[in-house]
Motif scaffolding. Sequence first.
Motif, short mmCIF file in Angstrom:
data_model
loop_
_atom_site.label_atom_id
_atom_site.label_comp_id
_atom_site.label_asym_id
_atom_site.label_seq_id
_atom_site.Cartn_x
_atom_site.Cartn_y
_atom_site.Cartn_z
N ASP A 40 0.83 -1.21 0.00
CA ASP A 40 0.00 0.00 0.00
C ASP A 40 0.86 1.26 0.00
OD1 ASP A 40 -2.47 1.19 -0.21
OD2 ASP A 40 -2.85 1.22 1.95
N CYS A 41 2.03 1.13 -0.59
CA CYS A 41 2.88 2.29 -0.90
C CYS A 41 3.30 3.09 0.34
CB CYS A 41 2.20 3.21 -1.93
SG CYS A 41 1.74 2.36 -3.45
N GLY A 42 3.78 2.38 1.36
CA GLY A 42 4.26 3.07 2.54
C GLY A 42 5.62 3.71 2.34
N GLY A 43 6.44 3.13 1.45
CA GLY A 43 7.74 3.72 1.15
C GLY A 43 8.75 3.66 2.28
N ASP A 44 8.56 2.73 3.22
CA ASP A 44 9.46 2.68 4.38
C ASP A 44 10.44 1.51 4.31
OD1 ASP A 44 7.62 0.65 4.69
OD2 ASP A 44 7.47 0.89 6.88
N GLY A 45 10.46 0.79 3.21
CA GLY A 45 11.37 -0.34 3.08
C GLY A 45 10.75 -1.69 3.40
N SER A 46 9.48 -1.71 3.78
CA SER A 46 8.81 -2.98 4.11
C SER A 46 8.85 -3.95 2.93
CB SER A 46 7.35 -2.73 4.51
OG SER A 46 7.25 -1.97 5.69
N ILE A 47 8.55 -3.46 1.75
CA ILE A 47 8.46 -4.34 0.58
C ILE A 47 9.85 -4.82 0.15
CG2 ILE A 47 7.65 -4.51 -1.80
CD1 ILE A 47 5.46 -4.46 0.37
N ASP A 48 10.89 -4.06 0.45
CA ASP A 48 12.25 -4.54 0.17
C ASP A 48 12.54 -5.80 0.98
OD1 ASP A 48 12.73 -2.41 -1.55
OD2 ASP A 48 13.57 -1.14 0.05
N ILE A 49 12.06 -5.84 2.21
CA ILE A 49 12.23 -7.03 3.06
C ILE A 49 11.45 -8.20 2.48
CG2 ILE A 49 11.76 -8.00 5.35
CD1 ILE A 49 12.22 -5.15 6.47
N VAL A 50 10.23 -7.93 2.01
CA VAL A 50 9.41 -8.98 1.39
C VAL A 50 10.12 -9.53 0.16
CG1 VAL A 50 7.21 -9.49 0.27
CG2 VAL A 50 7.27 -7.99 2.28
N ARG A 51 10.68 -8.65 -0.67
CA ARG A 51 11.38 -9.10 -1.89
C ARG A 51 12.61 -9.94 -1.55
NH1 ARG A 51 10.14 -3.66 -3.87
NH2 ARG A 51 8.44 -3.84 -5.39
N ARG A 52 13.30 -9.60 -0.46
CA ARG A 52 14.45 -10.40 -0.05
C ARG A 52 14.01 -11.80 0.34
NH1 ARG A 52 16.19 -11.51 4.81
NH2 ARG A 52 15.07 -9.79 5.81
N LEU A 53 12.93 -11.90 1.12
CA LEU A 53 12.42 -13.22 1.49
C LEU A 53 11.92 -13.98 0.27
CD1 LEU A 53 10.55 -12.25 4.79
CD2 LEU A 53 12.52 -13.77 4.60
N GLN A 54 11.36 -13.25 -0.69
CA GLN A 54 10.91 -13.86 -1.93
C GLN A 54 12.07 -14.55 -2.65
OE1 GLN A 54 9.44 -11.06 -4.92
NE2 GLN A 54 7.55 -12.24 -5.10
N GLN A 55 13.25 -13.97 -2.57
CA GLN A 55 14.42 -14.51 -3.22
C GLN A 55 15.12 -15.59 -2.40
OE1 GLN A 55 15.45 -13.75 -6.38
NE2 GLN A 55 13.56 -12.54 -6.50
N GLU A 56 15.10 -15.45 -1.09
CA GLU A 56 15.95 -16.29 -0.24
C GLU A 56 15.22 -17.43 0.46
OE1 GLU A 56 17.83 -13.65 2.50
OE2 GLU A 56 18.94 -12.55 0.95
N HIS A 57 13.95 -17.29 0.74
CA HIS A 57 13.25 -18.31 1.53
C HIS A 57 12.87 -19.50 0.65
CE1 HIS A 57 10.33 -20.16 4.26
NE2 HIS A 57 10.89 -19.45 5.21
N PRO A 58 12.92 -20.73 1.19
CA PRO A 58 12.55 -21.91 0.41
C PRO A 58 11.13 -21.84 -0.19
CG PRO A 58 13.67 -22.57 2.42
CD PRO A 58 13.46 -21.09 2.51
N ARG A 59 10.23 -21.10 0.46
CA ARG A 59 8.87 -20.95 -0.08
C ARG A 59 8.69 -19.59 -0.77
NH1 ARG A 59 4.65 -23.47 4.35
NH2 ARG A 59 3.31 -23.49 2.49
N GLY A 60 9.79 -18.94 -1.07
CA GLY A 60 9.72 -17.61 -1.67
C GLY A 60 8.96 -17.55 -2.98
N LYS A 61 8.99 -18.65 -3.75
CA LYS A 61 8.28 -18.67 -5.03
C LYS A 61 6.77 -18.53 -4.85
CE LYS A 61 8.11 -23.74 -5.08
NZ LYS A 61 6.70 -23.79 -4.66
N ASP A 62 6.28 -18.80 -3.64
CA ASP A 62 4.83 -18.70 -3.38
C ASP A 62 4.44 -17.34 -2.83
OD1 ASP A 62 4.25 -21.40 -4.11
OD2 ASP A 62 5.11 -22.06 -2.20
N ILE A 63 5.42 -16.43 -2.71
CA ILE A 63 5.12 -15.05 -2.31
C ILE A 63 4.79 -14.26 -3.57
CG2 ILE A 63 6.01 -12.92 -1.29
CD1 ILE A 63 7.93 -14.64 0.37
N ARG A 64 3.65 -13.59 -3.55
CA ARG A 64 3.27 -12.72 -4.67
C ARG A 64 2.98 -11.33 -4.12
NH1 ARG A 64 -1.66 -11.98 -8.00
NH2 ARG A 64 -2.73 -13.51 -6.67
#
Length: 345
Positions: A40-64
Amino acid sequence: MKYEVTIGIPVFHAVKYISDTLCSALEQTFPSIEFLVLDDCGGDGSIDIVRRLQQEHPRGKDIRIVSQPCNMGIGKGRNRIIDEAQGDYLFYLDADDILPPTAIATLYEAAKKYDAQIIYGSNERVYDYEGEEQRVERDCYEFMSFSKADDFANYAYERYANIPANVWRYLIDIKVYRDNGLRFPDISFWEDFYMTMDLPTYVERAVMLPDITYRYFCRYGTLSNNQKRERIEKQEIVKIAAAIGELKTNSDRLKGRSYYLKRCFKVMMTEFYMVCYVLSHQQEIVPSFKNSELRQMMQSPLTFGELCGLNKWKLKNLALWLLGILPSNISVAAMKQLGKRKGLV
């Protein structure tokens, strides 16, 4: 890709908590989950953390990640999740809360076992205020199962607290939302109450479980604890009152149902709580409310003819109905006294 469950996580200014929250979702024992993150466009870096988990976590492919065009608020965010979810069932997770590892498995198992449209889990409420010792309270249901028309609605409206307002308490067949065109209002607070107030009228098969499936954190500064502010915009409250007003307006479709008067009472009690909130925060609300506006909020959807009789719900509704027709000064004075007795003012 098709999933059994979507966990929908609206994210706005959650950089301190989103890693723990999303990891608790990713660590679920249930295998078929889509992790739908609403930016929701907070611009505080929250989504950067989500994108990192998307790349690194074993279930990251299921994050959309789906992004709003600009900050649009929690109501529209929840609606976008309904529109985007690929799972047969939907579970909302707030961006600063935690799921126990077996939460989704427990809820899904009950859904299949009882062919339920909605499954409520119990929760832990964690008070985590800076400078204070953390404390935990449990809010547990007794096991209950409903399978006949109107049984669940009658239970939901029997007592005010039987079905709390929070949408993160339940796993729901997403067809209940979609087939009935159910939408959250465009407000930043109490949007979940608007939804949960009407849900029992669309649900026949429901289950309530004693199992803890959610850890809800109470912290200063979050949306659900935004009362501690020096300035509260009147328009915020006006929008919430308008949403409650819609619940009154659509009451007509339920006339003749066994729970009709119970539901009217619950809606009107919520309006009363809103007025008490205004009365106890008069110094912070800008601009202030007139007495006539507060009385207007207490306008009942019931006619006097519907209130005649000795049924206990008619008598309770009559007391609230009177607050909406008395002269403004008298009505507000009465609400102040009633609010003080209940510890609300």
